[in-house]
Design an enzyme around this catalytic site. Structure first.
Site, short mmCIF file in Angstrom:
data_model
loop_
_atom_site.label_atom_id
_atom_site.label_comp_id
_atom_site.label_asym_id
_atom_site.label_seq_id
_atom_site.Cartn_x
_atom_site.Cartn_y
_atom_site.Cartn_z
N LYS A 22 0.72 -1.28 0.02
CA LYS A 22 -0.02 0.03 -0.05
C LYS A 22 1.05 1.25 0.09
O LYS A 22 0.55 1.96 -0.91
CB LYS A 22 -0.56 0.06 1.21
CG LYS A 22 -1.58 1.42 1.36
CD LYS A 22 -2.40 1.31 2.73
CE LYS A 22 -1.85 1.87 4.13
NZ LYS A 22 -1.41 3.20 4.17
N ASN A 23 1.95 1.26 0.87
CA ASN A 23 2.64 2.59 1.16
C ASN A 23 3.50 2.77 -0.37
O ASN A 23 4.13 3.73 0.02
CB ASN A 23 3.26 2.56 2.44
CG ASN A 23 2.38 2.68 3.57
OD1 ASN A 23 1.32 2.84 3.40
ND2 ASN A 23 3.06 2.57 4.74
N ARG A 91 -5.41 10.05 4.27
CA ARG A 91 -4.43 10.92 4.71
C ARG A 91 -3.35 11.15 3.92
O ARG A 91 -2.70 12.22 3.79
CB ARG A 91 -4.15 10.37 6.22
CG ARG A 91 -2.78 11.11 6.83
CD ARG A 91 -2.94 12.52 7.07
NE ARG A 91 -1.87 13.23 7.57
CZ ARG A 91 -0.73 13.43 7.16
NH1 ARG A 91 -0.25 12.63 5.98
NH2 ARG A 91 0.37 14.09 7.70
N CYS A 115 -5.20 12.96 12.45
CA CYS A 115 -5.93 11.72 12.35
C CYS A 115 -5.75 10.90 13.42
O CYS A 115 -5.64 11.36 14.33
CB CYS A 115 -5.11 11.03 11.24
SG CYS A 115 -3.48 10.31 11.61
N ARG A 120 -1.10 15.54 12.44
CA ARG A 120 -0.13 15.16 11.32
C ARG A 120 0.46 16.33 10.60
O ARG A 120 0.10 16.44 9.55
CB ARG A 120 -0.89 14.23 10.29
CG ARG A 120 -1.41 12.76 10.93
CD ARG A 120 -0.42 11.67 11.04
NE ARG A 120 0.21 10.95 9.75
CZ ARG A 120 -0.08 10.08 9.34
NH1 ARG A 120 -1.07 9.27 10.10
NH2 ARG A 120 0.30 9.31 8.57
N LEU A 124 7.32 19.89 7.17
CA LEU A 124 8.67 19.30 6.20
C LEU A 124 8.33 19.38 4.67
O LEU A 124 9.18 19.62 4.04
CB LEU A 124 9.14 18.13 6.80
CG LEU A 124 9.36 17.89 8.36
CD1 LEU A 124 10.02 16.75 8.59
CD2 LEU A 124 10.64 18.89 8.57
N ASP A 305 4.42 0.61 11.87
CA ASP A 305 3.37 -0.10 11.57
C ASP A 305 2.97 -1.47 12.06
O ASP A 305 1.96 -2.19 12.10
CB ASP A 305 3.05 0.14 10.01
CG ASP A 305 3.03 1.45 9.52
OD1 ASP A 305 2.69 2.53 10.16
OD2 ASP A 305 2.93 1.60 8.23
N ARG A 397 -8.54 -0.29 4.46
CA ARG A 397 -7.55 0.34 4.08
C ARG A 397 -6.29 -0.04 3.70
O ARG A 397 -5.51 0.49 2.87
CB ARG A 397 -7.04 1.56 4.85
CG ARG A 397 -8.40 2.71 5.05
CD ARG A 397 -7.92 4.03 6.09
NE ARG A 397 -6.58 4.04 5.47
CZ ARG A 397 -5.45 4.45 6.46
NH1 ARG A 397 -5.67 4.39 7.83
NH2 ARG A 397 -4.34 4.80 5.98
C1 UD1 Z 1 4.23 6.75 6.28
C2 UD1 Z 1 3.33 5.59 6.16
C3 UD1 Z 1 2.83 5.20 7.24
C4 UD1 Z 1 4.00 4.81 8.23
C5 UD1 Z 1 4.94 6.26 8.48
C6 UD1 Z 1 6.26 6.03 8.96
C7 UD1 Z 1 2.44 5.67 3.91
C8 UD1 Z 1 1.23 6.00 3.24
N1 UD1 Z 1 2.38 5.97 5.36
O1 UD1 Z 1 3.60 7.89 6.71
O2 UD1 Z 1 2.34 3.87 7.34
O3 UD1 Z 1 3.56 4.59 9.54
O4 UD1 Z 1 5.46 6.36 7.07
O5 UD1 Z 1 7.08 4.88 8.68
O6 UD1 Z 1 3.56 5.75 3.34
N2 UD1 Z 1 6.23 14.76 10.58
C9 UD1 Z 1 6.49 16.09 10.95
N3 UD1 Z 1 6.20 17.04 9.83
C10 UD1 Z 1 6.07 16.66 8.37
C11 UD1 Z 1 6.07 15.26 8.14
C12 UD1 Z 1 5.91 14.34 9.17
O7 UD1 Z 1 6.27 16.55 12.02
O8 UD1 Z 1 6.13 17.48 7.73
C13 UD1 Z 1 6.25 13.84 11.47
C14 UD1 Z 1 4.66 13.11 11.81
O9 UD1 Z 1 4.03 13.76 12.35
C15 UD1 Z 1 5.04 11.63 12.42
C16 UD1 Z 1 6.64 11.45 11.84
O10 UD1 Z 1 6.97 12.75 11.42
O11 UD1 Z 1 5.33 11.99 13.59
C17 UD1 Z 1 6.52 10.49 10.85
O12 UD1 Z 1 5.92 10.89 9.60
P1 UD1 Z 1 6.32 10.45 8.10
O13 UD1 Z 1 7.52 9.78 8.20
O14 UD1 Z 1 6.10 11.54 7.27
O15 UD1 Z 1 5.14 9.35 7.87
P2 UD1 Z 1 4.05 9.49 6.69
O16 UD1 Z 1 4.54 9.73 5.39
O17 UD1 Z 1 2.85 10.30 7.25
#
Ligand code: UD1
Length: 416
Positions: A22-23, A91, A115, A120, A124, A305, A397
């Site tokens: 999925k990811n 999301r 979420c 979220r 960045l 996850d 999902r």
């Molecule tokens: C992706 C995966 C999710 C997985 C996660 C971590 C997908 C669709 N989802 O989510 O299943 O659990 O990676 O491996 O691929 N953060 C910030 N600012 C930002 C972006 C992120 O503070 O601009 C924080 C988030 O709140 C979170 C952490 O960084 O606490 C990790 O987020 P991120 O690595 O971006 O995960 P996702 O891409 O949302």
């Protein structure tokens, strides 16, 4: 509303094929906006994948499924905005931002809210896109993005290796003018898969061992046919499902090295894990052993996850296990539901202490999020009596044919 019932206490045994990740497929579908015609194989049938296709269709693409493949024609886009309803369906729709900007030179999308896993933020994503020359204005819950001149390569150092931010930068930078370097980029296999999809389409991307990504912008990408990597989290979940029942399982169509951080933890719980080139075999003890400490980390660390399904396993261990969640703020919501089945879990901020009990009992429980839902089903497989698991749209999902797969391994599971 559908629900799943599981009559616990059956030892799982057998073999399963793992679906596409999925990811990985979601950012690749966003990337098809840049390639003209794409045929993507090994696409799991999941509601998040349907949501991504709905976004592509709204933007003017033709997207249709042919068995396990999705064919996308993205030559004629009709708009570059994504309405709130479509953004909220999934999301991770924020990953369309970089691709739409690269394709159209502008984008208007609604801000993703919080979420189930807590707030979220996308700071960045936005600061990185600004470095690439994107002007971003927030307007009543929407982001208005424009590129006054041209996307241009930049040196971007991420303070945290965010998966989504890394994907957005790659998508925006692969057709920017000049070179981009991303330091401290996320190193998840799904990032490598996005890069190799784009490289197959003509992009110039190199990922170094230390996580630095080098991208030289190209003028054009070309039509592409690509197959998505297997889902390491789906695989980890089924390993936990088999282990909690004292069962044995062989998973086919996997890349075993993607789960390297998961094996030592399962072995500490008393499982035996054997891998070959594309399969994983697990055998387990009748009762799992406690795990001293599970710390979730960015890849190649233990995946956040997989924390929730593993916690179900620890809930019946012969001792106490400790979990430290380092990625998301609220990733223990399933703990309260597991408690309804008799689990003893104390949560304090990022730490959860799981005191193993002799037996769980069937209960009516509510899925709190995707992996939390998987955790409840894992626990129900070992619980005495029948459990009723509601709000299973979360599970849909991320797990294709979930009940069918569990049934094929010998579980007594029904969807109502
Ligand atoms: C992706 C995966 C999710 C997985 C996660 C971590 C997908 C669709 N989802 O989510 O299943 O659990 O990676 O491996 O691929 N953060 C910030 N600012 C930002 C972006 C992120 O503070 O601009 C924080 C988030 O709140 C979170 C952490 O960084 O606490 C990790 O987020 P991120 O690595 O971006 O995960 P996702 O891409 O949302």
């Amino acid at each position: 509303m559908s629900k799943i019932t599981i009559e616990g206490g059956r030892r799982l045994s057998g073999e399963l094929a793992i679906h596409g990740a999925k990811n990985a497929v979601l950012p690749i579908l966003a990337g098809t906006l840049l390639t003209g015609r794409s045929v993507i194989h090994n696409c799991p049938a999941l509601s998040d994948v349907t949501a991504a296709c709905n976004i592509l269709t709204y933007l003017g693409c033709a997207a249709h499924r042919e068995g396990g493949s999705i064919v996308i024609e993205s030559d004629a886009l009709t708009c570059c905005d994504i309405p709130d309803g479509l953004m909220r369906e999934m999301r991770s729709s924020v990953v369309f931002l970089g691709a739409v900007i690269a394709r159209c030179g502008s984008a208007r999308v609604s801000l993703p809210g919080g979420c189930e896993l807590g707030p979220r933020p996308i700071d960045l994503h936005l600061s990185s896109l600004r470095k690439l020359g994107v002007e971003i204005l927030e307007d009543h819950g929407y982001l208005n993005c424009s590129v006054p001149e041209q996307l241009r390569g930049a040196s971007i150092s991420l303070p945290f290796p965010s998966v989504g931010a890394t994907e957005n930068i790659i998508l925006a930078a692969c057709m920017a003018k000049g070179d981009t370097v991303i330091s401290n980029a996320a190193r998840e296999p799904e990032i490598e898969d996005l890069a190799s999809f784009l490289k197959t389409a003509g992009a110039d991307i190199h990922i170094k061992e230390n996580g630095t990504i080098y991208i030289s912008g190209v003028e054009k990408l070309h039509p592409v046919e690509y197959s998505v990597i297997p889902d390491r989290i789906e695989a980890a979940t089924y390993l936990c499902c088999a282990a909690i029942t004292g069962g044995e399982i062989r998973l086919r169509d996997v890349i075993p090295e993607h789960l390297t951080s998961v094996y030592p933890v399962l072995e500490e719980a008393g499982c035996t894990v054997q891998t070959d080139q594309s399969s994983i075999r697990l055998t387990s003890l009748e009762r799992p052993r406690p795990i001293r400490m599970v710390r979730t980390m960015p890849y190649p660390g233990f995946p956040t996850d997989a924390q929730s399904p593993l916690m179900a396993l620890s809930s019946i261990a012969s001792g106490t296990s400790v979990y430290v969640e380092n990625i998301f703020e609220s990733r223990y919501k399933h703990a309260g539901e597991l408690a309804r089945m008799g689990a003893r879990i104390k949560v304090e901020g990022r730490v959860a202490v799981v005191e193993g009990v002799d037996k769980l009992h069937g209960a009516t429980v509510v899925c709190t999020d995707l992996r939390g839902g998987a955790s409840l089903c894992t626990a129900a497989l070992a619980a005495q009596g029948v459990s009723e698991i509601t709000h299973i749209h979360h599970i849909e999902r991320g797990y294709q044919d979930f009940e069918k797969n569990l049934s094929s391994l010998g579980a007594v599971v029904k969807r109502i």
